[in-house]
Design a protein around this motif. Structure first.
Motif, PDB file in Angstrom:
ATOM      1  N   ILE A   1       0.953  -1.296  -0.045  1.00 24.51           N
ATOM      2  CA  ILE A   1      -0.033  -0.015  -0.035  1.00 24.51           C
ATOM      3  C   ILE A   1       0.987   1.219  -0.131  1.00 24.51           C
ATOM      4  O   ILE A   1       0.887   1.972   0.849  1.00 24.51           O
ATOM      5  CB  ILE A   1      -1.165  -0.032   1.161  1.00 24.51           C
ATOM      6  N   LEU A   2       1.601   1.353  -0.917  1.00 27.18           N
ATOM      7  CA  LEU A   2       2.464   2.553  -1.268  1.00 27.18           C
ATOM      8  C   LEU A   2       1.684   3.677  -1.170  1.00 27.18           C
ATOM      9  O   LEU A   2       2.322   4.805  -0.601  1.00 27.18           O
ATOM     10  CB  LEU A   2       3.334   2.167  -2.524  1.00 27.18           C
ATOM     11  N   ALA A   3       0.504   3.924  -1.717  1.00 24.48           N
ATOM     12  CA  ALA A   3      -0.278   5.039  -1.781  1.00 24.48           C
ATOM     13  C   ALA A   3      -0.567   5.753  -0.365  1.00 24.48           C
ATOM     14  O   ALA A   3      -0.137   6.716  -0.053  1.00 24.48           O
ATOM     15  CB  ALA A   3      -1.297   5.062  -2.617  1.00 24.48           C
TER      16      ALA A   3
ATOM     17  N   ILE B   1       3.792   7.549  -0.767  1.00 24.35           N
ATOM     18  CA  ILE B   1       4.638   7.375  -2.031  1.00 24.35           C
ATOM     19  C   ILE B   1       3.744   7.261  -3.169  1.00 24.35           C
ATOM     20  O   ILE B   1       2.859   6.634  -3.234  1.00 24.35           O
ATOM     21  CB  ILE B   1       5.337   6.035  -2.057  1.00 24.35           C
ATOM     22  N   ASP B   2       3.942   8.171  -4.202  1.00 22.34           N
ATOM     23  CA  ASP B   2       3.209   8.015  -5.420  1.00 22.34           C
ATOM     24  C   ASP B   2       3.751   7.254  -6.162  1.00 22.34           C
ATOM     25  O   ASP B   2       4.790   7.196  -6.907  1.00 22.34           O
ATOM     26  CB  ASP B   2       3.322   9.406  -5.982  1.00 22.34           C
ATOM     27  N   PRO B   3       2.918   6.165  -6.447  1.00 22.94           N
ATOM     28  CA  PRO B   3       3.301   4.877  -7.304  1.00 22.94           C
ATOM     29  C   PRO B   3       3.659   5.194  -8.738  1.00 22.94           C
ATOM     30  O   PRO B   3       4.521   4.583  -9.232  1.00 22.94           O
ATOM     31  CB  PRO B   3       2.323   3.824  -7.066  1.00 22.94           C
ATOM     32  N   GLU B   4       2.733   6.149  -9.141  1.00 22.27           N
ATOM     33  CA  GLU B   4       2.883   6.550 -10.445  1.00 22.27           C
ATOM     34  C   GLU B   4       4.189   7.165 -10.770  1.00 22.27           C
ATOM     35  O   GLU B   4       4.852   6.494 -11.972  1.00 22.27           O
ATOM     36  CB  GLU B   4       1.833   7.343 -10.921  1.00 22.27           C
ATOM     37  N   GLN B   5       4.803   7.945 -10.234  1.00 20.22           N
ATOM     38  CA  GLN B   5       5.949   8.468 -10.325  1.00 20.22           C
ATOM     39  C   GLN B   5       7.144   7.661  -9.873  1.00 20.22           C
ATOM     40  O   GLN B   5       7.932   7.395 -10.615  1.00 20.22           O
ATOM     41  CB  GLN B   5       6.089   9.803  -9.404  1.00 20.22           C
TER      42      GLN B   5
ATOM     43  N   LYS C   1      -0.121   2.610 -11.909  1.00 22.07           N
ATOM     44  CA  LYS C   1      -1.437   3.182 -11.231  1.00 22.07           C
ATOM     45  C   LYS C   1      -2.031   2.367 -10.357  1.00 22.07           C
ATOM     46  O   LYS C   1      -2.137   1.059 -10.971  1.00 22.07           O
ATOM     47  CB  LYS C   1      -2.203   3.857 -12.189  1.00 22.07           C
ATOM     48  N   VAL C   2      -2.444   2.371  -9.272  1.00 20.70           N
ATOM     49  CA  VAL C   2      -2.881   1.226  -8.351  1.00 20.70           C
ATOM     50  C   VAL C   2      -4.445   1.398  -8.347  1.00 20.70           C
ATOM     51  O   VAL C   2      -5.236   2.230  -8.057  1.00 20.70           O
ATOM     52  CB  VAL C   2      -2.087   1.237  -6.887  1.00 20.70           C
TER      53      VAL C   2
END
Lengths: 321, 321
Positions: B156-158, B162-166, B171-172
């Motif tokens: 659950i990086l978001a 933490i911005d997973p896209e970047q 994208k989650v």
């Protein structure tokens, strides 16, 4: 070799005591003897027999290693005082903790304690008193386990091929060498020891240092001492052969006030056994185990986890260190 | 915030599935999606819903980290194959064990696994497939525990800011974000998953690396894997919420063939719980515990001691690492 348990009745107890009183007298002659009392059943019985044999020519010391249980040194000294046996209490905490500093290997810890006990502290007392005879509570199981390589008992230098006369300057007398624990307890009763002493669960030579996996610092000994007090209060009426609390070196995840708390683990062992050669975990009620876990995690700082041993001996041993 | 357990009936399950099938379709549009299946109930449910929504535009990978249970990767792939879902099995053992080498701190181990999983292995697969959408099985309890600082969920990086896209280029989508375990199990049943999957006890993200205190080497993982196989066979019919075997780093004294054998200890935990927020040790019969100890010490090389956790959560946690 005799391998069965030696049982003993009142008459045999009295005969054994009289025989040993006689043997000690003739061995010591006009000299004097010295012994260290740990408060365990073996050293308590030896103290009583030797005192009966030698009176004032026996000097009995209780060496406070800093590794004993809560209030134990004062309690033992007072019990013997009440039976007319004067025991000198020696504060040697610093010597032992200095020797244990940085040691994590069980064998090195044992050796440091043996060395501190015999050479540094007890050897010094022997030289001061001029006593040439040392009385020891070595029993039959100690020898068997040492011979089998399971344990190196710190109190049987002779059996390990070390000449104590040469190495430490004294001669060892071991009145209980042919007896197992149950016979020694019976003799303790005959000698008039209080049940708290003759019925005591065994306690290891290295004391609480054997109940700490890893380094035995004063702080870690204090933690396992607190857990041991709770455990012994709860289980003293269990009728078990032996029960112990072990502080692990591993850290485990826990929770306090909803936050992560990386903490300590205490392992509880409680044993059913006749003579410690083989043993099974006591099937304690879960209520008791959960109550112990609650008390220990509540009252002993830093402890977040309590486990219970479920392995037989063998392949386990009674103690973990 | 909603804190009660969400219960769910058959009709609600079907409505939930239909709603998520719709949402995933509209989120992914004409693109493609990717997900990692661990075989746990969360990722299994997500795989089935997303497959229903996207068909061939979903790529599902089972990453063999080397940290899974005995036969688990092959078993999971074959179960999904039988349900018409193709899962690609990726052998990434070397990547994970290289990353874990020398690490003993639980947080560092988790980070090494997260890094290996997302950046090295899964990130590579995302780049290869060109999929821009990653489906994850994050559930409500994961978020609560992360927010509370009890655990850092690796999936659950978001939620961790933490911005997973970047960071990883994808994208989650998290369809189970509002559900607790019991609701997810009900949905799994509705989706036609076999009971072995929807009824499975939770298994941690870092897998068997979370079941080893200290360094997670291939050898130590193999030891805890063998103990886990014995444990799961014995306790699968216990009805417990979760059960686990933990390999300790501490060594304890044991006996083999009458000789001293300084060996390993396995801790067993078995939990009663609804949602893992609070939990109590299962009061397993002593026969079961002693049988487990016998089997583990007999069959798992080097193990001389087995303990059973008797502490509640809190102050314990479900897992030890």
């Amino acid at each position: 070799m005799e391998t069965e348990e030696i049982t003993i009745d009142q008459l045999e107890s009295e005969r054994f005591i009289a025989g040993q009183v006689e043997e000690i007298s003739s061995a010591v002659g006009n000299g004097s003897a010295i012994n260290a009392l740990s408060g365990g059943v073996d050293s308590s019985v030896v103290t009583m027999i030797a005192h009966r044999s030698l009176g004032d020519r026996l000097r009995t010391y209780f060496i406070d290693t800093g590794l004993m249980r809560e209030g134990e040194p004062e309690y033992i000294v007072s019990v013997f005082q009440d039976m007319g046996v004067h025991v000198e209490l020696i504060d040697a905490k610093k010597t032992f903790f200095d020797a244990l500093r940085g040691l994590t290997d069980p064998e090195e810890k044992r050796q440091a304690i043996t060395q501190s006990f015999y050479k540094d502290v007890f050897g010094g007392l022997v030289r001061q008193t001029g006593a040439k005879h040392l009385l020891q509570g070595t029993n039959y199981t100690d020898i068997e386990e040492t011979v089998a390589g399971i344990k190196r008992q710190h109190n049987i230098l002779a059996q390990l091929g070390i000449d104590p006369e040469q190495r430490y300057g004294y001669k060892v007398i071991e009145p209980l060498l042919q007896l197992r624990k149950s016979a020694i307890r019976a003799i303790g009763k005959t000698l008039g020891l209080p049940e708290e002493l003759y019925g005591r669960p065994p306690f290891p030579g290295p004391a609480l240092a054997a109940r700490v996996i890893g380094e035995a610092t004063p702080e870690r000994i204090e933690i396992v001492r607190a857990a041991t007090t709770i455990l012994e209060q709860e289980l003293s009426r269990s009728g078990a052969f032996q029960y112990l609390a072990i502080l692990h070196d591993d850290r485990v995840t826990g929770m306090r006030d909803g936050k992560r708390d990386y903490g300590l683990q205490i392992e509880i062992r409680c044993w059913e056994s006749i003579d410690a050669k083989v043993a099974s975990p006591t099937r304690l009620p879960y209520e008791t185990l959960e109550h112990l876990a609650d008390q220990i995690t509540l009252k002993v700082p830093g402890v977040v986890s309590v486990t219970y041993n479920v392995t037989k001996k063998p392949p386990s041993t009674i103690e973990a260190v």
